[in-house]
Design a protein around this motif. Structure first.
Motif, PDB file in Angstrom:
ATOM      1  N   TRP A   1       1.490  -6.708 -12.034  1.00  0.00           N
ATOM      2  CA  TRP A   1       0.922  -5.494 -12.616  1.00  0.00           C
ATOM      3  C   TRP A   1      -0.547  -6.278 -13.426  1.00  0.00           C
ATOM      4  CZ3 TRP A   1       1.142  -0.650 -10.097  1.00  0.00           C
ATOM      5  CH2 TRP A   1       2.810  -0.742  -9.858  1.00  0.00           C
ATOM      6  N   SER A   2      -0.454  -7.053 -13.881  1.00  0.00           N
ATOM      7  CA  SER A   2      -1.799  -7.611 -14.511  1.00  0.00           C
ATOM      8  C   SER A   2      -2.833  -8.159 -13.896  1.00  0.00           C
ATOM      9  CB  SER A   2      -1.328  -9.028 -15.003  1.00  0.00           C
ATOM     10  OG  SER A   2      -0.915 -10.268 -13.675  1.00  0.00           O
ATOM     11  N   ASN A   3      -2.678  -7.087 -12.861  1.00  0.00           N
ATOM     12  CA  ASN A   3      -3.594  -7.578 -11.053  1.00  0.00           C
ATOM     13  C   ASN A   3      -5.075  -6.410 -11.792  1.00  0.00           C
ATOM     14  OD1 ASN A   3      -4.236  -9.882 -10.484  1.00  0.00           O
ATOM     15  ND2 ASN A   3      -2.274  -9.446  -8.838  1.00  0.00           N
ATOM     16  N   LEU A   4      -4.729  -5.269 -12.107  1.00  0.00           N
ATOM     17  CA  LEU A   4      -5.063  -3.889 -13.031  1.00  0.00           C
ATOM     18  C   LEU A   4      -6.275  -4.346 -14.199  1.00  0.00           C
ATOM     19  CD1 LEU A   4      -2.414  -1.422 -12.384  1.00  0.00           C
ATOM     20  CD2 LEU A   4      -3.568  -1.805 -11.011  1.00  0.00           C
ATOM     21  N   THR A   5      -5.541  -5.009 -14.824  1.00  0.00           N
ATOM     22  CA  THR A   5      -7.177  -5.905 -15.851  1.00  0.00           C
ATOM     23  C   THR A   5      -7.969  -6.218 -15.158  1.00  0.00           C
ATOM     24  OG1 THR A   5      -5.579  -7.572 -16.481  1.00  0.00           O
ATOM     25  CG2 THR A   5      -5.142  -5.573 -17.056  1.00  0.00           C
ATOM     26  N   ALA A   6      -7.818  -6.784 -13.807  1.00  0.00           N
ATOM     27  CA  ALA A   6      -8.861  -8.045 -13.266  1.00  0.00           C
ATOM     28  C   ALA A   6     -10.356  -7.214 -12.244  1.00  0.00           C
ATOM     29  CB  ALA A   6      -8.825  -8.852 -12.707  1.00  0.00           C
ATOM     30  N   LEU A   7      -9.616  -6.220 -12.283  1.00  0.00           N
ATOM     31  CA  LEU A   7     -10.163  -4.681 -11.084  1.00  0.00           C
ATOM     32  C   LEU A   7     -11.928  -4.112 -12.319  1.00  0.00           C
ATOM     33  CD1 LEU A   7      -7.668  -2.609  -9.905  1.00  0.00           C
ATOM     34  CD2 LEU A   7      -8.540  -4.502  -9.071  1.00  0.00           C
ATOM     35  N   HIS A   8     -12.615  -3.781 -11.459  1.00  0.00           N
ATOM     36  CA  HIS A   8     -13.635  -3.427 -11.582  1.00  0.00           C
ATOM     37  C   HIS A   8     -14.471  -2.344 -10.732  1.00  0.00           C
ATOM     38  CE1 HIS A   8     -13.984  -8.232 -12.525  1.00  0.00           C
ATOM     39  NE2 HIS A   8     -14.528  -7.944 -13.533  1.00  0.00           N
ATOM     40  N   ALA A   9     -15.176  -1.284 -11.083  1.00  0.00           N
ATOM     41  CA  ALA A   9     -15.493  -0.081 -10.719  1.00  0.00           C
ATOM     42  C   ALA A   9     -15.630  -0.211  -9.294  1.00  0.00           C
ATOM     43  CB  ALA A   9     -16.445  -0.370 -11.457  1.00  0.00           C
ATOM     44  N   HIS A  10     -16.569  -1.454  -8.985  1.00  0.00           N
ATOM     45  CA  HIS A  10     -16.794  -1.076  -7.008  1.00  0.00           C
ATOM     46  C   HIS A  10     -15.919  -2.132  -6.562  1.00  0.00           C
ATOM     47  CE1 HIS A  10     -17.256  -5.631  -8.589  1.00  0.00           C
ATOM     48  NE2 HIS A  10     -16.453  -5.563  -7.403  1.00  0.00           N
ATOM     49  N   ASP A  11     -14.382  -2.443  -7.046  1.00  0.00           N
ATOM     50  CA  ASP A  11     -12.827  -2.431  -5.849  1.00  0.00           C
ATOM     51  C   ASP A  11     -11.977  -1.727  -6.148  1.00  0.00           C
ATOM     52  OD1 ASP A  11     -13.627  -5.357  -6.925  1.00  0.00           O
ATOM     53  OD2 ASP A  11     -12.383  -5.141  -8.852  1.00  0.00           O
ATOM     54  N   GLU A  12     -11.567  -1.229  -4.951  1.00  0.00           N
ATOM     55  CA  GLU A  12     -10.203  -0.482  -5.152  1.00  0.00           C
ATOM     56  C   GLU A  12      -9.155  -0.734  -4.425  1.00  0.00           C
ATOM     57  OE1 GLU A  12     -11.880   1.055  -0.755  1.00  0.00           O
ATOM     58  OE2 GLU A  12     -14.182   1.191  -1.907  1.00  0.00           O
ATOM     59  N   ILE A  13      -8.349   0.461  -4.726  1.00  0.00           N
ATOM     60  CA  ILE A  13      -6.464   0.247  -4.987  1.00  0.00           C
ATOM     61  C   ILE A  13      -5.724   0.862  -3.912  1.00  0.00           C
ATOM     62  CG2 ILE A  13      -4.459   0.024  -6.298  1.00  0.00           C
ATOM     63  CD1 ILE A  13      -6.115   0.602  -8.674  1.00  0.00           C
ATOM     64  N   LYS A  14      -5.410  -0.150  -3.168  1.00  0.00           N
ATOM     65  CA  LYS A  14      -4.498   0.932  -1.703  1.00  0.00           C
ATOM     66  C   LYS A  14      -3.247   1.107  -1.823  1.00  0.00           C
ATOM     67  CE  LYS A  14      -3.597  -1.346   2.312  1.00  0.00           C
ATOM     68  NZ  LYS A  14      -3.948  -1.752   3.452  1.00  0.00           N
ATOM     69  N   PHE A  15      -2.585   2.669  -1.262  1.00  0.00           N
ATOM     70  CA  PHE A  15      -1.513   2.568  -0.965  1.00  0.00           C
ATOM     71  C   PHE A  15      -0.809   2.386   0.022  1.00  0.00           C
ATOM     72  CE2 PHE A  15      -1.579   3.799  -5.862  1.00  0.00           C
ATOM     73  CZ  PHE A  15      -1.166   3.274  -6.633  1.00  0.00           C
ATOM     74  N   VAL A  16       0.379   1.787   0.757  1.00  0.00           N
ATOM     75  CA  VAL A  16       0.620   2.444   2.308  1.00  0.00           C
ATOM     76  C   VAL A  16       1.386   3.119   2.042  1.00  0.00           C
ATOM     77  CG1 VAL A  16       1.143   1.771   4.266  1.00  0.00           C
ATOM     78  CG2 VAL A  16      -0.914   0.481   2.590  1.00  0.00           C
ATOM     79  N   LEU A  17       1.685   4.194   2.531  1.00  0.00           N
ATOM     80  CA  LEU A  17       3.186   5.318   2.122  1.00  0.00           C
ATOM     81  C   LEU A  17       3.569   5.916   3.547  1.00  0.00           C
ATOM     82  CD1 LEU A  17       1.100   7.728  -0.036  1.00  0.00           C
ATOM     83  CD2 LEU A  17       2.179   5.743  -1.142  1.00  0.00           C
ATOM     84  N   CYS A  18       5.052   5.476   3.304  1.00  0.00           N
ATOM     85  CA  CYS A  18       6.086   5.150   4.856  1.00  0.00           C
ATOM     86  C   CYS A  18       6.613   6.537   4.476  1.00  0.00           C
ATOM     87  CB  CYS A  18       7.260   3.982   4.406  1.00  0.00           C
ATOM     88  SG  CYS A  18       6.481   2.718   4.080  1.00  0.00           S
ATOM     89  N   ASN A  19       6.576   7.293   3.497  1.00  0.00           N
ATOM     90  CA  ASN A  19       7.577   8.453   3.088  1.00  0.00           C
ATOM     91  C   ASN A  19       7.538   9.473   1.797  1.00  0.00           C
ATOM     92  OD1 ASN A  19       9.099   7.216   1.425  1.00  0.00           O
ATOM     93  ND2 ASN A  19      10.145   6.345   2.659  1.00  0.00           N
ATOM     94  N   GLU A  20       7.975  10.435   2.113  1.00  0.00           N
ATOM     95  CA  GLU A  20       7.974  11.393   0.589  1.00  0.00           C
ATOM     96  C   GLU A  20       8.195  11.002  -0.719  1.00  0.00           C
ATOM     97  OE1 GLU A  20       8.596  15.786  -0.744  1.00  0.00           O
ATOM     98  OE2 GLU A  20       9.371  15.092   0.659  1.00  0.00           O
TER      99      GLU A  20
END
Length: 219
Positions: A137-156
């Protein structure tokens, strides 16, 4: 010209030219550099062939292979690219060569040392992936506006979990957030309906390369 020693090698599964199938750069002609090896075993993984094998290449040899294709976009992917320490050198070398570079990473390894010029595509692992405990989770502090976060979702259940993470960690204030349905597990139409119902400020991602070429490797 970059001169590389033997120590500046990476294990490469494949280098190929195709259309970018994901992220905000979807549809753009892109060279993909797929590194070998990954410490995770996600339930929906579609690149298990990159867990082992491949060939050693120096950064200079990789740059030469990339230059054979006349495009400005390069994606470094895996496997998990950051599992190889020289991936950081490769990313910076590609940026120095004038390419617009993106990195596809599992989110389980530290991204703080990645060249700031690189667009990081950080995958947050959901419960159904089987690797949710690996999220760093500490990676979130290293993100910039041009970066992107992805969730791969399998179900509800994954969707509900991702909504909670989205809200609790203020992800949309950090960068673009992508919700992607796992192939053959969650209908893109169903996911689209959920996003519209809940007015989520996320981008639905459908893998263009799979619509065009199925699960063919090197596409």
């Amino acid at each position: 010209m970059i001169t590389c020693s033997v120590s500046e090698q990476l294990r490469i599964t494949e280098i190929f030219y195709s259309l970018q199938g994901e992220t905000s750069r979807v549809g753009l002609p892109t060279v993909f550099v797929r590194l070998t090896g990954c410490p995770l075993r996600c339930s929906y993984c579609d690149t298990a062939y990159a867990f082992s094998g491949g060939q050693n290449m120096t950064v200079a040899e990789i740059l030469t292979a990339v230059a054979r294709h006349h495009t400005r976009y390069v994606t470094v992917t895996g496997g998990e690219p950051l599992a190889q320490k020289n991936s950081l050198l490769l990313l910076s070398a590609l940026c120095d060569a004038g390419y617009e570079v993106s990195l596809e990473t599992s989110g389980a390894l530290d991204v703080s040392s990645v060249d700031v010029r690189v667009m990081k595509v950080l995958d947050i692992k959901t419960p159904a992936s089987g690797e949710v405990k690996k999220n760093l989770w500490s990676n979130l502090t290293a993100l910039h506006a041009h970066d992107e976060i992805k969730f791969v979702l399998c179900n509800e259940s994954d969707y509900i979990w991702a909504k909670q993470v989205l809200r609790e960690r203020d992800l949309v204030d950090k960068c673009t957030v992508l919700f992607s349905p796992a192939q053959d597990q969650l209908s893109p139409t169903v996911l689209a309906d959920w996003i519209l119902r809940d007015s989520l400020p996320v981008r639905l991602q459908v893998q263009l390369h799979k619509l065009l070429w199925g699960n063919q490797q090197g596409k």
